[in-house]
Design a protein around this motif. Structure first.
Motif, PDB file in Angstrom:
ATOM      1  N   UNK A  38       0.827  -1.206   0.000  1.00 57.37           N
ATOM      2  CA  UNK A  38       0.000   0.000   0.000  1.00 57.37           C
ATOM      3  C   UNK A  38       0.864   1.259   0.000  1.00 57.37           C
ATOM      4  N   UNK A  39       1.924   1.266   0.810  1.00 49.86           N
ATOM      5  CA  UNK A  39       2.802   2.433   0.882  1.00 49.86           C
ATOM      6  C   UNK A  39       3.548   2.652  -0.428  1.00 49.86           C
ATOM      7  N   UNK A  40       4.008   1.568  -1.047  1.00 51.87           N
ATOM      8  CA  UNK A  40       4.716   1.730  -2.319  1.00 51.87           C
ATOM      9  C   UNK A  40       3.764   2.200  -3.422  1.00 51.87           C
ATOM     10  N   UNK A  41       2.535   1.714  -3.421  1.00 52.08           N
ATOM     11  CA  UNK A  41       1.543   2.166  -4.406  1.00 52.08           C
ATOM     12  C   UNK A  41       1.234   3.646  -4.221  1.00 52.08           C
ATOM     13  N   UNK A  42       1.093   4.061  -2.974  1.00 55.49           N
ATOM     14  CA  UNK A  42       0.811   5.472  -2.696  1.00 55.49           C
ATOM     15  C   UNK A  42       1.988   6.342  -3.120  1.00 55.49           C
ATOM     16  N   UNK A  43       3.197   5.891  -2.852  1.00 54.84           N
ATOM     17  CA  UNK A  43       4.391   6.636  -3.273  1.00 54.84           C
ATOM     18  C   UNK A  43       4.482   6.755  -4.781  1.00 54.84           C
ATOM     19  N   UNK A  44       4.155   5.685  -5.469  1.00 53.85           N
ATOM     20  CA  UNK A  44       4.162   5.707  -6.932  1.00 53.85           C
ATOM     21  C   UNK A  44       3.126   6.698  -7.469  1.00 53.85           C
ATOM     22  N   UNK A  45       1.927   6.663  -6.900  1.00 55.62           N
ATOM     23  CA  UNK A  45       0.865   7.570  -7.349  1.00 55.62           C
ATOM     24  C   UNK A  45       1.229   9.030  -7.087  1.00 55.62           C
ATOM     25  N   UNK A  46       1.793   9.307  -5.932  1.00 53.76           N
ATOM     26  CA  UNK A  46       2.197  10.686  -5.607  1.00 53.76           C
ATOM     27  C   UNK A  46       3.320  11.130  -6.542  1.00 53.76           C
ATOM     28  N   UNK A  47       4.241  10.226  -6.825  1.00 51.92           N
ATOM     29  CA  UNK A  47       5.335  10.544  -7.738  1.00 51.92           C
ATOM     30  C   UNK A  47       4.827  10.875  -9.137  1.00 51.92           C
ATOM     31  N   UNK A  48       3.809  10.156  -9.595  1.00 48.40           N
ATOM     32  CA  UNK A  48       3.231  10.453 -10.914  1.00 48.40           C
ATOM     33  C   UNK A  48       2.507  11.796 -10.915  1.00 48.40           C
ATOM     34  N   UNK A  49       1.822  12.094  -9.826  1.00 45.76           N
ATOM     35  CA  UNK A  49       1.084  13.351  -9.755  1.00 45.76           C
ATOM     36  C   UNK A  49       2.020  14.558  -9.705  1.00 45.76           C
ATOM     37  N   UNK A  50       3.160  14.397  -9.095  1.00 44.35           N
ATOM     38  CA  UNK A  50       4.101  15.508  -8.956  1.00 44.35           C
ATOM     39  C   UNK A  50       5.217  15.478 -10.004  1.00 44.35           C
ATOM     40  N   UNK A  51       5.054  14.670 -11.020  1.00 45.62           N
ATOM     41  CA  UNK A  51       6.076  14.546 -12.059  1.00 45.62           C
ATOM     42  C   UNK A  51       6.199  15.863 -12.828  1.00 45.62           C
ATOM     43  N   UNK A  52       7.420  16.227 -13.243  1.00 46.83           N
ATOM     44  CA  UNK A  52       7.621  17.503 -13.926  1.00 46.83           C
ATOM     45  C   UNK A  52       7.128  17.508 -15.381  1.00 46.83           C
ATOM     46  N   UNK A  53       6.956  16.339 -15.982  1.00 49.47           N
ATOM     47  CA  UNK A  53       6.532  16.274 -17.380  1.00 49.47           C
ATOM     48  C   UNK A  53       5.009  16.195 -17.487  1.00 49.47           C
ATOM     49  N   UNK A  54       4.526  16.414 -18.713  1.00 48.40           N
ATOM     50  CA  UNK A  54       3.102  16.233 -18.972  1.00 48.40           C
ATOM     51  C   UNK A  54       2.758  14.759 -18.839  1.00 48.40           C
ATOM     52  N   UNK A  55       1.491  14.482 -18.651  1.00 46.63           N
ATOM     53  CA  UNK A  55       1.051  13.100 -18.480  1.00 46.63           C
ATOM     54  C   UNK A  55       1.386  12.211 -19.663  1.00 46.63           C
ATOM     55  N   UNK A  56       1.202  12.735 -20.879  1.00 50.76           N
ATOM     56  CA  UNK A  56       1.489  11.924 -22.072  1.00 50.76           C
ATOM     57  C   UNK A  56       2.970  11.582 -22.154  1.00 50.76           C
ATOM     58  N   UNK A  57       3.829  12.535 -21.802  1.00 50.30           N
ATOM     59  CA  UNK A  57       5.273  12.268 -21.822  1.00 50.30           C
ATOM     60  C   UNK A  57       5.661  11.265 -20.744  1.00 50.30           C
ATOM     61  N   UNK A  58       5.062  11.380 -19.581  1.00 51.61           N
ATOM     62  CA  UNK A  58       5.352  10.446 -18.492  1.00 51.61           C
ATOM     63  C   UNK A  58       4.905   9.041 -18.866  1.00 51.61           C
ATOM     64  N   UNK A  59       3.701   8.917 -19.446  1.00 52.34           N
ATOM     65  CA  UNK A  59       3.224   7.596 -19.869  1.00 52.34           C
ATOM     66  C   UNK A  59       4.120   7.013 -20.945  1.00 52.34           C
ATOM     67  N   UNK A  60       4.610   7.856 -21.871  1.00 51.94           N
ATOM     68  CA  UNK A  60       5.513   7.374 -22.917  1.00 51.94           C
ATOM     69  C   UNK A  60       6.824   6.879 -22.310  1.00 51.94           C
ATOM     70  N   UNK A  61       7.365   7.595 -21.325  1.00 52.38           N
ATOM     71  CA  UNK A  61       8.594   7.162 -20.661  1.00 52.38           C
ATOM     72  C   UNK A  61       8.390   5.839 -19.936  1.00 52.38           C
ATOM     73  N   UNK A  62       7.254   5.706 -19.249  1.00 53.88           N
ATOM     74  CA  UNK A  62       6.954   4.459 -18.540  1.00 53.88           C
ATOM     75  C   UNK A  62       6.826   3.312 -19.532  1.00 53.88           C
TER      76      UNK A  62
END
Length: 91
Positions: free
Chosen positions: A12-36
């Motif tokens: 649960x903690x790792x999932x929450x950390x991952x979600x927070x990291x995605x929300x605070x990512x410096x790139x746009x969502x499309x760029x972040x999804x492409x990198x992932x």
């Protein structure tokens, strides 16, 4: 029971950390999804190559063992050398 709670909390903690990291990512969502996606494809490709190498090694060793037996199977000699050059799973 206690180890199950610890594992659940850790997940649960790792999932929450991952979600927070995605929300605070410096790139746009499309760029972040492409990198992932690119990273996941790279990992998958490396795993397929590793799997092919392992299968190639096992089949080569099996061929060596079979070639040393007194009873020869019909087609002992195979060439598995270029198996890891293709990004296909060998069965």
């Amino acid at each position: 029971m206690k180890s199950g709670k610890i594992l659940c909390s850790l997940l649960l903690a790792s999932s929450a950390g991952f979600a927070i990291g995605l929300l605070l990512a410096p790139d746009k969502g499309s760029q972040t999804r492409q990198k992932i996606r690119q990273k996941a494809e790279g990992i998958l490709e490396n795993e397929i190559i590793g799997y092919n190498r392992m299968v190639c090694n096992v089949k080569t060793k099996l061929d060596e063992i079979l070639s040393g037996m007194s009873i020869k199977p019909s087609n002992v000699s195979r060439d598995w050398a270029d198996a890891d050059q293709k990004n296909e799973i060998i069965i």
